[in-house]
Design an enzyme around this catalytic site. Structure first.
Site, PDB file in Angstrom:
ATOM      1  CD  GLU A 110      -3.232  -0.657   2.075  1.00  0.00           C
ATOM      2  OE1 GLU A 110      -3.218   0.365   2.782  1.00  0.00           O
ATOM      3  OE2 GLU A 110      -4.129  -1.522   2.134  1.00  0.00           O
ATOM      4  CG  HIS A 158      -5.140   4.607   1.928  1.00  0.00           C
ATOM      5  ND1 HIS A 158      -6.172   5.384   2.392  1.00  0.00           N
ATOM      6  CD2 HIS A 158      -5.557   3.322   2.079  1.00  0.00           C
ATOM      7  CE1 HIS A 158      -7.163   4.612   2.799  1.00  0.00           C
ATOM      8  NE2 HIS A 158      -6.822   3.353   2.624  1.00  0.00           N
ATOM      9  CG  HIS A 162      -7.830  -0.269   0.068  1.00  0.00           C
ATOM     10  ND1 HIS A 162      -9.103  -0.385   0.550  1.00  0.00           N
ATOM     11  CD2 HIS A 162      -7.123   0.341   1.060  1.00  0.00           C
ATOM     12  CE1 HIS A 162      -9.183   0.133   1.748  1.00  0.00           C
ATOM     13  NE2 HIS A 162      -7.982   0.590   2.087  1.00  0.00           N
ATOM     14  CG  ASP A 206      -9.016   2.734   5.258  1.00  0.00           C
ATOM     15  OD1 ASP A 206      -7.807   2.763   5.564  1.00  0.00           O
ATOM     16  OD2 ASP A 206      -9.451   2.116   4.264  1.00  0.00           O
TER      17      ASP A 206
END
Length: 154
Positions: free
Chosen positions: A38, A100, A102, A113
């Site tokens: 990630e 971010h 996934h 999150d």
């Protein structure tokens, strides 16, 4: 290089616009391989009335902790990017939120999150949240304690 911006809207027609250069950067971190970790960073841009425009992002770097299904954005370069953009733009560009990745085609926020945003992303103004999946990008605004998913329009 991507030439089109990515635009989202909320139920009241307020827009979130992600500029092409930002979209190119975000898409470069998609997790296509099992060994891909990630990635995360901050979103930097401007508030145009009730609309938000993302001009740049900070990218993963030294100090960040990256795993297949976990990321912790710890490097001081993220804050430095915000401060530099703010200074260079005489305050027009500012911190707008977080992004971010996934490792899934169509991403959605995990409980981690949601808890992290609730605890650490506290602001008086709406903040932007982006999760980059392999095929789609999930977008939302955090207004006070509420995360409001946005609808992609372009």
């Amino acid at each position: 290089m991507i030439e089109m911006e990515l635009t989202f809207t909320d139920s009241q027609g307020r827009l979130l616009v992600v500029l092409p250069s930002v979209l190119s950067s975000l898409l470069s971190y998609r997790q296509f391989n099992l060994s891909s970790n990630e990635a995360a960073g901050v979103l930097i841009g401007e508030r145009r009335g009730s609309h938000l425009v993302v001009h740049q992002v900070s990218e993963p770097g030294k100090g960040d902790i990256r795993r297949r299904c976990f990321v912790d954005r710890r490097g001081p370069h993220h804050q430095a990017a915000v401060e530099d953009a703010f200074s260079r733009s005489s305050g027009r560009l500012q911190y707008l939120g977080e992004w971010h990745t996934h490792p899934e085609d169509i991403p959605s926020p995990s409980s981690t999150d949601l808890n992290s945003w609730k605890r650490y992303l506290v602001a008086d103004e709406p903040m932007v949240l982006l999760i980059v999946g392999r095929k789609e990008i999930w977008a939302a605004k955090k207004c006070n304690a509420k995360v409001i998913p946005l609808l992609k329009i372009r």
